[in-house]
Design a protein around this motif. Structure first.
Motif, PDB file in Angstrom:
ATOM      1  N   UNK A   1      44.232  13.952  23.440  1.00 59.19           N
ATOM      2  CA  UNK A   1      43.451  14.156  22.216  1.00 59.19           C
ATOM      3  C   UNK A   1      42.294  15.087  22.457  1.00 59.19           C
ATOM      4  N   UNK A   2      41.932  15.781  21.410  1.00 64.35           N
ATOM      5  CA  UNK A   2      40.604  16.354  21.300  1.00 64.35           C
ATOM      6  C   UNK A   2      39.945  15.607  20.149  1.00 64.35           C
ATOM      7  N   UNK A   3      39.071  14.699  20.504  1.00 66.33           N
ATOM      8  CA  UNK A   3      38.380  13.935  19.472  1.00 66.33           C
ATOM      9  C   UNK A   3      37.222  14.740  18.893  1.00 66.33           C
ATOM     10  N   UNK A   4      37.086  14.639  17.618  1.00 64.89           N
ATOM     11  CA  UNK A   4      35.959  15.185  16.862  1.00 64.89           C
ATOM     12  C   UNK A   4      36.191  14.716  15.437  1.00 64.89           C
ATOM     13  N   UNK A   5      35.350  15.143  14.509  1.00 71.03           N
ATOM     14  CA  UNK A   5      35.607  14.769  13.119  1.00 71.03           C
ATOM     15  C   UNK A   5      35.295  15.951  12.231  1.00 71.03           C
ATOM     16  N   UNK A   6      35.858  15.895  11.056  1.00 64.58           N
ATOM     17  CA  UNK A   6      35.671  17.006  10.135  1.00 64.58           C
ATOM     18  C   UNK A   6      35.670  16.472   8.700  1.00 64.58           C
ATOM     19  N   UNK A   7      35.064  17.266   7.833  1.00 66.72           N
ATOM     20  CA  UNK A   7      35.170  16.966   6.422  1.00 66.72           C
ATOM     21  C   UNK A   7      36.053  17.995   5.735  1.00 66.72           C
ATOM     22  N   UNK A   8      35.978  19.240   6.204  1.00 69.37           N
ATOM     23  CA  UNK A   8      36.713  20.314   5.522  1.00 69.37           C
ATOM     24  C   UNK A   8      37.773  20.995   6.373  1.00 69.37           C
ATOM     25  N   UNK A   9      37.386  21.518   7.534  1.00 72.58           N
ATOM     26  CA  UNK A   9      38.346  22.278   8.352  1.00 72.58           C
ATOM     27  C   UNK A   9      38.156  21.860   9.806  1.00 72.58           C
ATOM     28  N   UNK A  10      38.044  22.831  10.709  1.00 71.80           N
ATOM     29  CA  UNK A  10      37.854  22.479  12.126  1.00 71.80           C
ATOM     30  C   UNK A  10      36.358  22.381  12.391  1.00 71.80           C
ATOM     31  N   UNK A  11      35.734  21.368  11.795  1.00 76.79           N
ATOM     32  CA  UNK A  11      34.270  21.298  11.773  1.00 76.79           C
ATOM     33  C   UNK A  11      33.640  20.937  13.122  1.00 76.79           C
ATOM     34  N   UNK A  12      34.423  20.297  14.002  1.00 78.65           N
ATOM     35  CA  UNK A  12      33.949  19.884  15.337  1.00 78.65           C
ATOM     36  C   UNK A  12      32.690  19.014  15.284  1.00 78.65           C
ATOM     37  N   UNK A  13      32.615  18.159  14.266  1.00 79.46           N
ATOM     38  CA  UNK A  13      31.491  17.222  14.155  1.00 79.46           C
ATOM     39  C   UNK A  13      31.738  16.019  15.071  1.00 79.46           C
ATOM     40  N   UNK A  14      30.733  15.171  15.203  1.00 77.03           N
ATOM     41  CA  UNK A  14      30.868  14.013  16.093  1.00 77.03           C
ATOM     42  C   UNK A  14      32.017  13.116  15.645  1.00 77.03           C
ATOM     43  N   UNK A  15      32.824  12.709  16.611  1.00 72.31           N
ATOM     44  CA  UNK A  15      33.961  11.852  16.306  1.00 72.31           C
ATOM     45  C   UNK A  15      33.473  10.563  15.619  1.00 72.31           C
TER      46      UNK A  15
ATOM     47  N   UNK B   1      49.338   7.243  29.653  1.00 74.18           N
ATOM     48  CA  UNK B   1      49.188   8.608  30.164  1.00 74.18           C
ATOM     49  C   UNK B   1      48.367   9.510  29.262  1.00 74.18           C
ATOM     50  N   UNK B   2      47.985   9.015  28.114  1.00 73.42           N
ATOM     51  CA  UNK B   2      47.267   9.870  27.159  1.00 73.42           C
ATOM     52  C   UNK B   2      45.893  10.260  27.725  1.00 73.42           C
ATOM     53  N   UNK B   3      45.580  11.557  27.644  1.00 75.49           N
ATOM     54  CA  UNK B   3      44.265  12.038  28.082  1.00 75.49           C
ATOM     55  C   UNK B   3      43.325  12.030  26.874  1.00 75.49           C
ATOM     56  N   UNK B   4      42.303  11.217  26.947  1.00 73.85           N
ATOM     57  CA  UNK B   4      41.346  11.093  25.838  1.00 73.85           C
ATOM     58  C   UNK B   4      40.179  12.032  26.087  1.00 73.85           C
ATOM     59  N   UNK B   5      40.090  13.056  25.270  1.00 66.30           N
ATOM     60  CA  UNK B   5      39.043  14.055  25.488  1.00 66.30           C
ATOM     61  C   UNK B   5      38.286  14.331  24.187  1.00 66.30           C
ATOM     62  N   UNK B   6      37.043  14.703  24.355  1.00 66.27           N
ATOM     63  CA  UNK B   6      36.231  15.102  23.203  1.00 66.27           C
ATOM     64  C   UNK B   6      36.203  16.630  23.154  1.00 66.27           C
ATOM     65  N   UNK B   7      36.306  17.189  21.965  1.00 65.32           N
ATOM     66  CA  UNK B   7      36.134  18.643  21.794  1.00 65.32           C
ATOM     67  C   UNK B   7      35.234  18.840  20.582  1.00 65.32           C
TER      68      UNK B   7
END
Ligand code: RM4
Ligand code: MN
Ligand code: MN
Length: 414
Positions: free
Chosen positions: A260-274, A306-312
């Motif tokens: 995963x690349x964790x983050x959060x968005x409201x509209x597009x690829x906002x890269x806000x805090x997960x 095996x899932x790699x948990x990552x923040x982006x």
């Protein structure tokens, strides 16, 4: 007795009455791991402006120091992802970088090649019509395979900005073929025992076509490449309304969910805090992962483990370390709640077609305030029960502000 103890005892008692195994829940929480990205500690911005943040990391050593601090505060962020060339040391000494990280108490995680910022990549990298540019991109990714060997990383995490802006600009089928050939070359050079993660994104920076637009394309290519190729799900890379947890379930079940690349968005690829926009979605994603983790099916359990948990993420206006700590905590909280779902009761309700009851079992877990449980887990792990407060009190922020100062950034329209 610390602040949370009374609340924790009440919660534990009520959960146990419902049949929960609190010790097992705590054991699972102590084993959780979230990787943070080196680029999340540096200055970043939008295409309009990158505001400089006082104390933001500039060198990779500073980013490693910051990642180590986040791990110290949370206990569950033991590795950091690198982006090359952003994190290429001046002397190219990756062995020394690895040692520096280890001495700071963390390890090097995923290696992310950058095939989108050189001038040559105007028309793409692997998809570029110019074979010389394709080769440049491949060479860079092969260099990243070597960096994996030096840093002890077992993940090559690929994201491509490739695509076209206008109908007719390029031959879509030819681009597909170029991508397949390029990915195959890189796949064949992966270090033994490592994995290649293929990240998809439906648009941006290309606005007419994107070469890896969705999980289906990434999955089809991973199948062609072989078992070391898996799909990476970035939470900000879907169209509005897409059911991400269903994608997660499909890929998990097929053994192809790489990370995963964790983050959060409201509209597009906002890269806000997960978890900052839609914490319920985050919980539902963790619910699918936990359901696989707890399954009787060994292959599925292995796939989940095996899932790699990552923040982006890009922290543009809210600071750097504190929001990263909060993001790690938000993943921890979502995971904790997913562990509280009464799985046996859920299976029964589903089999009986009890729609509302089944839904209720999910929402009850989501509504549970897991914070006293997390405070207890942290206490047992020997990390601060309130990581954000502990970070604020640590003096780290004022220290890096004083030592590093303000580094002007470029970025935005020029
Ligand atoms: C992309 C994608 C990649 C990240 C770059 C910087 O949108 O999410 O994972 O490496 O941004
Ligand atoms: Mn990403
Ligand atoms: Mn992204």
């Amino acid at each position: 007795m610390t602040d949370h103890t009374a609340a924790y005892n009440l919660l534990a008692e009520s959960l146990e009455q419902q049949g929960a195994d609190i010790e097992a829940v705590k054991t699972a929480l102590k084993a959780q791991k979230i990787e943070t990205p080196s680029w999340g500690y540096a200055n970043s911005g939008t295409r309009f402006k990158a505001f400089a943040w006082p104390g933001a990391a500039v060198t990779t050593q500073q980013k490693l120091d910051d990642a180590a601090m986040v791990h110290k505060m949370t206990g569950i962020a033991p590795s950091v992802a690198l982006h090359i060339p952003w994190d290429r040391p001046d002397d190219n000494d990756f062995d020394a970088m690895r040692q520096y990280a280890e001495e700071a108490g963390i390890t090097i995680g995923a290696i992310n090649p950058n095939v989108f910022q050189d001038d040559e990549y105007r028309l793409g990298s692997l998809g570029n019509p110019d074979s010389g540019v394709q080769e440049q991109a491949i060479d860079h990714m092969l260099e990243c395979c070597d960096i994996m060997r030096k840093t002890g990383s077992n993940l090559l995490s690929l994201w491509f900005a490739d695509g076209t802006n206008y109908a007719g600009q390029d031959n879509l089928r030819a681009r597909k073929h170029r991508f397949e050939a390029g990915l195959k070359t890189v796949y064949d050079h992966l270090p033994a025992g490592s994995r290649m993660l293929v990240e998809y994104k439906f648009f941006e920076p290309a606005f007419y076509s994107t070469d890896v637009p969705d999980w289906g394309t990434a999955y089809a290519w991973c199948l062609k490449l072989g078992p070391q190729a898996q799909v990476l799900v970035d939470l900000g890379h879907h169209a509005q309304g897409v059911n991400i947890e269903q994608i997660v379930t499909f890929l998990l079940d097929e053994g192809r969910l790489g990370g995963f690349h964790f983050n959060n968005r409201k509209y597009a690829d906002d890269d806000l805090m997960v978890g900052s926009v839609n914490p319920y979605e985050l919980f539902l994603i963790f619910n699918e992962l936990t359901s696989a983790e707890q399954s009787d099916d060994l292959a599925l359990r292995e796939s989940a483990n095996n899932v790699a948990y990552m923040i982006d993420q890009a922290h543009n206006v809210e600071g750097k370390l504190a929001p990263m700590i909060l993001s790690v905590i938000n993943c921890q909280e979502a995971y904790a709640k997913s562990l509280l779902v009464r799985r046996d009761a859920l299976v029964e309700a589903q089999a009986a077609g009890e729609v509302l009851l089944a839904h209720h079992l999910i929402t009850e877990a989501y509504r549970t305030d897991a914070r006293p449980l997390l405070a207890q887990v942290r206490q047992e792990m020997g990390v601060p029960t309130d990581p954000i407060a502990a970070y604020r009190a640590s003096g780290y922020e004022s220290k890096i502000r004083a030592e590093r100062g303000l580094t002007e950034t470029s970025g935005g329209y020029q």
